[in-house]
Design a protein around this motif. Structure first.
Motif, PDB file in Angstrom:
ATOM      1  N   GLY A  90      48.354  41.201  59.044  1.00  0.00           N
ATOM      2  CA  GLY A  90      48.671  42.595  59.308  1.00  0.00           C
ATOM      3  C   GLY A  90      49.133  42.835  60.730  1.00  0.00           C
ATOM      4  O   GLY A  90      49.378  43.955  61.116  1.00  0.00           O
ATOM      5  N   ASN A  91      49.237  41.774  61.509  1.00  0.00           N
ATOM      6  CA  ASN A  91      49.619  41.931  62.912  1.00  0.00           C
ATOM      7  C   ASN A  91      48.649  42.820  63.663  1.00  0.00           C
ATOM      8  O   ASN A  91      49.049  43.637  64.486  1.00  0.00           O
ATOM      9  CB  ASN A  91      51.012  42.571  63.030  1.00  0.00           C
ATOM     10  N   HIS A 151      52.886  40.294  53.588  1.00  0.00           N
ATOM     11  CA  HIS A 151      51.789  41.179  53.995  1.00  0.00           C
ATOM     12  C   HIS A 151      52.378  42.296  54.810  1.00  0.00           C
ATOM     13  O   HIS A 151      53.140  42.038  55.740  1.00  0.00           O
ATOM     14  CB  HIS A 151      50.766  40.429  54.833  1.00  0.00           C
ATOM     15  N   PRO A 152      52.024  43.522  54.506  1.00  0.00           N
ATOM     16  CA  PRO A 152      52.595  44.643  55.251  1.00  0.00           C
ATOM     17  C   PRO A 152      52.218  44.581  56.728  1.00  0.00           C
ATOM     18  O   PRO A 152      51.121  44.148  57.075  1.00  0.00           O
ATOM     19  CB  PRO A 152      51.980  45.875  54.588  1.00  0.00           C
ATOM     20  N   ASN A 153      53.106  45.000  57.551  1.00  0.00           N
ATOM     21  CA  ASN A 153      52.847  45.082  58.974  1.00  0.00           C
ATOM     22  C   ASN A 153      52.169  46.423  59.266  1.00  0.00           C
ATOM     23  O   ASN A 153      52.763  47.481  59.098  1.00  0.00           O
ATOM     24  CB  ASN A 153      54.175  44.976  59.725  1.00  0.00           C
ATOM     25  N   VAL A 154      50.920  46.328  59.701  1.00  0.00           N
ATOM     26  CA  VAL A 154      50.176  47.571  59.883  1.00  0.00           C
ATOM     27  C   VAL A 154      50.711  48.449  61.003  1.00  0.00           C
ATOM     28  O   VAL A 154      50.596  49.660  60.953  1.00  0.00           O
ATOM     29  CB  VAL A 154      48.675  47.351  60.160  1.00  0.00           C
TER      30      VAL A 154
END
Lengths: 344, 344
Positions: free
Chosen positions: A119-120, B47-50
């Motif tokens: 998710g960074n 994975h989505p980047n939050v």
DNA sequence: TTGAAAGCGCTAACAA
DNA sequence: TTGTTAGCGCTTTCAA
């Protein structure tokens, strides 16, 4: 709505990039405009939106801290607040934020780490445990994601950065202290064998005994679950031996407390009947009765240095394993067995 | 580079918005495309980047946890890992992340909170302490930023959400236990007077004594710094009184340990000479000698419920203060003074 | 049920 | 030293 860089720019009559430069303290900007912009930021109560910034630079200025399995009573060990404090202190100083994961079991922990990494959310990870065959370590290694271990990895050849004490040496010195005091029947109580701490401290113990040519029966060496029954079983077993130890090397202060209590229950007194030396020097060791002779492993520094290392690693500097110096705190949990000396 | 929503879209031959809808599990999408897109996300390890998401929706799915001043030895209290565990458990369940602040002094803490709030790092804050005249509380209140306190605010009229035990009641019951055992000379050892916990527990103590028409001399009521000298001074003062107490109500297990140790040092035995009842039921209370009779305040739940409340608050549901039930754990740190009974 | 497009607040390359 | 502009990866409105 919070003011944005644009509004600041408009009021200051400069471009957004100029404001951005002020924020990042770029040298390519005149002191005059810098002042002007700064004032307006203050007036407006401007604060940069980290999400926007993170998105733009694809980084986060935060680090993830993975606690050991929280199902474990071991988490109640004051060790953890203390490392956290160390970690937090340098994180704050270097303007990093802290994410913590308190995953219940290893699977949950893994999920949380994946969330952090994919998710960074974080730029790097600090592992507060070290397990055999750990999926997280493997994952981080494969992803080539910056991380450091507080403690020691099982296989150092994998070139994992870690921050640890010289537990072998510390344990040697500690054991030697007991030997110097005239003890020969010395037992060892450690945590789970899979943990490197236990392994190292056991090794130091054995080395020291060997150096002094004292043989150690196998029954003298006990590994017990951290905190479980306060090492009660271990003590009972030990004390019921035909030739019970007069000295005990215990790998954790909290376990030591349990051990002392058990001994008391069984009618033995510390240090009169058995001497105890221990590890970690948490606050409780100090206020115990008797106060414990224990190795100060400098938990705070362990955390602080780990954080420094991690941040260096994030900035792709090369990073060496770090050994934090220890120091034995001599207190009153030991007694001299020799005739001419009595340290108690 | 991690795959983005665009790449998934391209491969799946749909638009980015469709992928976005799949991520958020929107009902306005056909099961068929949903399946298709999901598969591709899996294949790609998407994975989505939050940061991007947070920026877009102006929120973060994370909550900030503010520890007490870390300069304080009190942080070594196992209370904290345990609340953290509680907080973490529901945070994880509801897909929230945890930010912790371990600020040294109140100013540093305030800085960290500002960072969290202004930087859009967190959606809400949990305060693990409660201080008189606290800048952070005031700030959060002014900003109308969601927060909850574990413990009790000084002024409940400010309509702050909090999660606490009924400390007055708990303390009453605990004191009553000592009274039932035949004790009349009962002392009280608490933490700093500014803390609501201490105040409430003192109140309960006094109420109980009053109910039984036992008067309590002022010298019997002592407030000591959490953990400082393990309450040593308090005990010395108490025990040197002309008519020293035979029973002690202590507001914290760790302090109780210190108290017991001091008593031992001074030649008194627990529970033979003095009975002790305590609060919190941390693990150490169990393995102490003697095991402590103490109030189980359910620390884990305190953290868990606080998190639930906070998240409700974030979603602007109305939130009531929550009282976590307690339960006295009867163990062996007390002795009956009456003739016909002996609980030890 | 799906797509196009604007925009969240910031940074950074490039140009001036 | 400063401004223009594109773009980070996602959501969401509006239109189809």
């Amino acid at each position: 709505m919070a003011p944005t860089i644009k509004e600041v720019a408009k009021i200051a009559q400069v471009s957004p990039s100029t404001v951005s430069r002020v924020i990042s303290n770029s040298p390519r900007i005149s002191p005059k405009t810098k002042m002007k912009v700064k004032k307006i930021m203050d007036d407006l109560g401007y604060h940069p939106n980290v999400n926007a910034r993170n998105l733009a630079v694809n980084s986060t200025y935060s680090i993830g801290v993975v606690m050991p399995s929280s199902t474990d009573k071991a988490l109640q060990n004051p060790f953890f607040p203390e490392v956290l404090r160390g970690i937090g202190s340098v994180a704050r100083e270097l303007d990093y934020s802290l994410y913590v994961s308190t995953g219940g079991n290893p699977e949950e922990q893994f999920e949380e780490v994946k969330r952090m990494v994919f998710g960074n959310r974080v730029d790097g990870v600090i592992l507060l445990y070290s397990r055999v065959n750990d999926a997280i370590t493997k994952f981080l290694l494969e992803k080539n994601f910056p991380f450091v271990i507080v403690g020691k990895p099982l296989h150092t050849f994998e070139d994992i950065t870690y921050v640890d004490n010289d537990n072998i040496k510390a344990s040697k010195e500690l054991t030697q202290h007991l030997i110097d005091l005239g003890h020969k029947n010395i037992g060892f109580i450690g945590g789970p064998a899979e943990q490197m701490v236990t392994a190292d401290r056991l090794k130091g113990f054995e080395l020291s005994m060997k150096n002094s040519k004292i043989s150690v029966p196998d029954e003298y060496k006990i590994q017990t679950e951290f905190l479980e029954y306060g090492g009660r079983k271990a003590v009972e077993r030990l004390i019921s031996l035909e030739d019970p130890p007069t000295g005990l090397v215990v790998t954790d202060d909290i376990v030591s407390l349990g051990v002392m209590n058990t001994l008391n229950d069984l009618g033995f007194s510390v240090p009169k009947d058995v001497s105890i030396v221990s590890f970690n020097n948490v606050y409780l060791a100090e206020i115990a009765t008797p106060p414990l002779t224990t190795v100060d492993i400098n938990i705070f520094k362990l955390g602080a240095k780990a954080t420094n290392s991690l941040i260096n690693k994030i900035n792709s500097k090369s990073v060496e394993p770090i050994i934090i110096p220890h120091k034995i705190k001599y207190r009153n949990s030991t007694k001299s067995l020799s005739l001419r000396r009595n340290d108690n």
